[in-house]
Design an enzyme around this catalytic site. Structure first.
Site, PDB file in Angstrom:
ATOM      1  N   GLY A 131       0.703  -1.289  -0.129  1.00 12.69           N
ATOM      2  CA  GLY A 131       0.084  -0.122  -0.048  1.00 12.69           C
ATOM      3  C   GLY A 131       0.822   1.144  -0.067  1.00 12.69           C
ATOM      4  O   GLY A 131       0.366   2.362   0.211  1.00 12.69           O
ATOM      5  N   GLU A 244      21.614   5.859  -6.070  1.00 10.93           N
ATOM      6  CA  GLU A 244      20.666   4.957  -6.794  1.00 10.93           C
ATOM      7  C   GLU A 244      20.084   5.616  -8.023  1.00 10.93           C
ATOM      8  O   GLU A 244      19.981   5.124  -8.953  1.00 10.93           O
ATOM      9  CB  GLU A 244      19.555   4.481  -5.880  1.00 10.93           C
ATOM     10  CG  GLU A 244      18.405   3.742  -6.315  1.00 10.93           C
ATOM     11  CD  GLU A 244      17.191   3.386  -5.560  1.00 10.93           C
ATOM     12  OE1 GLU A 244      16.143   2.739  -6.092  1.00 10.93           O
ATOM     13  OE2 GLU A 244      17.283   3.802  -4.398  1.00 10.93           O
ATOM     14  N   ARG A 270      18.146  -2.592 -43.770  1.00  9.27           N
ATOM     15  CA  ARG A 270      17.084  -2.914 -44.323  1.00  9.27           C
ATOM     16  C   ARG A 270      16.669  -1.799 -45.405  1.00  9.27           C
ATOM     17  O   ARG A 270      16.766  -0.818 -45.431  1.00  9.27           O
ATOM     18  CB  ARG A 270      16.030  -2.618 -43.218  1.00  9.27           C
ATOM     19  CG  ARG A 270      14.658  -2.999 -43.197  1.00  9.27           C
ATOM     20  CD  ARG A 270      14.419  -4.303 -43.238  1.00  9.27           C
ATOM     21  NE  ARG A 270      12.743  -4.253 -43.665  1.00  9.27           N
ATOM     22  CZ  ARG A 270      12.179  -5.577 -43.765  1.00  9.27           C
ATOM     23  NH1 ARG A 270      13.126  -6.637 -44.035  1.00  9.27           N
ATOM     24  NH2 ARG A 270      10.820  -5.780 -43.985  1.00  9.27           N
ATOM     25  N   GLN A 338      10.008   2.105 -33.614  1.00 10.18           N
ATOM     26  CA  GLN A 338       9.271   2.653 -34.772  1.00 10.18           C
ATOM     27  C   GLN A 338      10.274   2.305 -36.139  1.00 10.18           C
ATOM     28  O   GLN A 338       9.591   2.064 -37.263  1.00 10.18           O
ATOM     29  CB  GLN A 338       8.847   4.249 -34.633  1.00 10.18           C
ATOM     30  CG  GLN A 338       7.851   4.455 -35.576  1.00 10.18           C
ATOM     31  CD  GLN A 338       6.237   3.817 -35.426  1.00 10.18           C
ATOM     32  OE1 GLN A 338       6.167   3.443 -34.524  1.00 10.18           O
ATOM     33  NE2 GLN A 338       5.611   3.793 -36.562  1.00 10.18           N
TER      34      GLN A 338
END
Length: 383
Positions: A131, A244, A270, A338
């Site tokens: 919670g 961190e 490609r 994309q």
């Protein structure tokens, strides 16, 4: 832009890391993803090669180095898109070990640091509860004092390395009416009676990184496992969070650079409509924008690393780094996917896996909305 971050010693260390990645990491990535956990053997191998405890003092077995060595791990792990392993090692080196080294007493350091640096003992930090997320003052896990120690009751969730962990730095409320001074840190060990694992959680990404629920049922923790003074937990957490967040930001930039490099290769190979995808103006504009954005982010991150090494990195600096770089990581990965078209949505391609793994970066180490609060309060002069 030329980088001036590393010395010859750092680059020599990079060669060691690159060899480790080639031999021990890359061949196992798919296996770790499938089994939803990283084999402990790689921790032991990393320890033998001096890849853990890079900033820990030498007399405990660490390297006594600065954060630049840790960043090299991020950069080399990113080249094979090892998000789960990088995050797990970062938890050990940027969170668990620094907590014990900075807050622990000499007996605790002697007891826990050497096996952690050797990869024999894996650490974790248990803050988040079912919670309670970024609002640490909402923690309900309690610790009540008894003879010679404390009894902890409560539950934690979303705990990184929760299955593998042998030591768990646990945040518990020791004074219900103490406000920010009502929290303390306890080192809970695997074999302690009443301490157990719940589910190994099934996540959207970072599948190899074991994330678990932890359950505390009348867990007796001796006084010698109290980390720092009673009531000092909240301040200790606050002091350790900038490192961190810096770690999250450095990984964000390293992975984004690797994904961009992979996408550039893909668009050159490609073809569509009779030409390379790289020859379309839209592709060039996208690649150019991402390179410019990442070059600027890299410059900030390199300076943040140097500031941390000099003891000058503030909580606002770290929040800015984490906010900007994690948001940028998600944008870069999305745009690169994309450019891959349908193949980008396939998990056999690095960009597809990175798309899964990147989303958590905006939540790790405090949600980005919290980063904005930290920065905003500084701007208007609120504590």
């Amino acid at each position: 832009m030329k980088r001036n971050l590393y010395t010859e010693d750092h680059e020599a260390f990079r060669e060691v890391v690159a060899e480790f990645v080639t031999r021990e990491v890359k061949p196992n990535l798919q296996l770790w993803d499938e089994q939803r956990i990283i084999d402990r053997e790689v921790w032991l191998t990393a320890g033998k090669h001096g890849l853990l405890g890079l900033s820990a003092p030498e007399h405990y077995g660490g390297a006594g180095g600065d954060y630049r060595f840790r960043n090299i791990l991020h950069e080399e792990f990113a080249k094979v898109f090892a998000s789960s392993l990088s995050s797990s090692f970062s938890l050990q080196d940027d969170i668990a070990i620094p907590y014990l080294n900075e807050i622990g007493n000499e007996e605790q350091k002697q007891r826990w640091l050497p096996p952690m640096i050797a990869g024999e003992t894996i650490g974790a930090i248990a803050m988040t509860e079912p919670g309670t997320g970024s609002d640490l003052q909402g923690i309900k896990t309690s610790a009540k004092q008894v003879d010679n120690g404390w009894v902890i009751n409560g539950a934690k969730t979303f705990i990184t390395s929760g299955i593998n962990a042998d030591l768990v730095v646990t945040v518990a409320r020791t004074d219900p009416n103490g406000g920010p001074n009502g929290f303390s840190l306890f080192v809970v060990e695997r074999e302690m009676e009443g301490f157990s694992r719940g589910r190994k959680l099934d996540k959207v990404g970072m599948h190899a990184q074991d994330t678990a629920e932890l359950i505390y049922q009348d867990v007796f923790v001796p006084n010698e496992n109290v980390l720092g003074g009673i009531g000092g937990g909240f301040g200790q957490l606050k002091n350790m969070l900038p490192l961190e967040r810096l770690s999250i930001a450095t990984w964000a930039v390293a992975l984004s650079e690797a994904i961009l490099a992979d996408t550039i290769r893909y668009t050159k190979d490609r073809t569509a409509f009779g030409q390379r995808i790289a020859d379309f103006q839209n592709t060039q504009f996208e690649l150019a924008s991402m390179k410019a954005e990442l070059d600027v982010a890299r410059t900030y991150i390199d300076q943040a690393i140097l500031s941390y090494n000099a003891g000058e990195l503030t909580d606002v600096d770290a929040a800015c780094a984490k906010l900007w770089c994690s948001e940028l990581q998600n944008k870069v990965v999305d745009r690169c996917l994309q450019l891959h078209g349908g193949y980008g949505y396939m998990l056999e391609y690095p960009v597809g896996r990175a798309y899964q793994d990147s989303r958590i970066q905006r939540i790790f180490g405090g949600a980005n909305e919290v980063m904005k609060m930290i920065i905003g309060r500084k701007i208007i002069g609120r504590p």
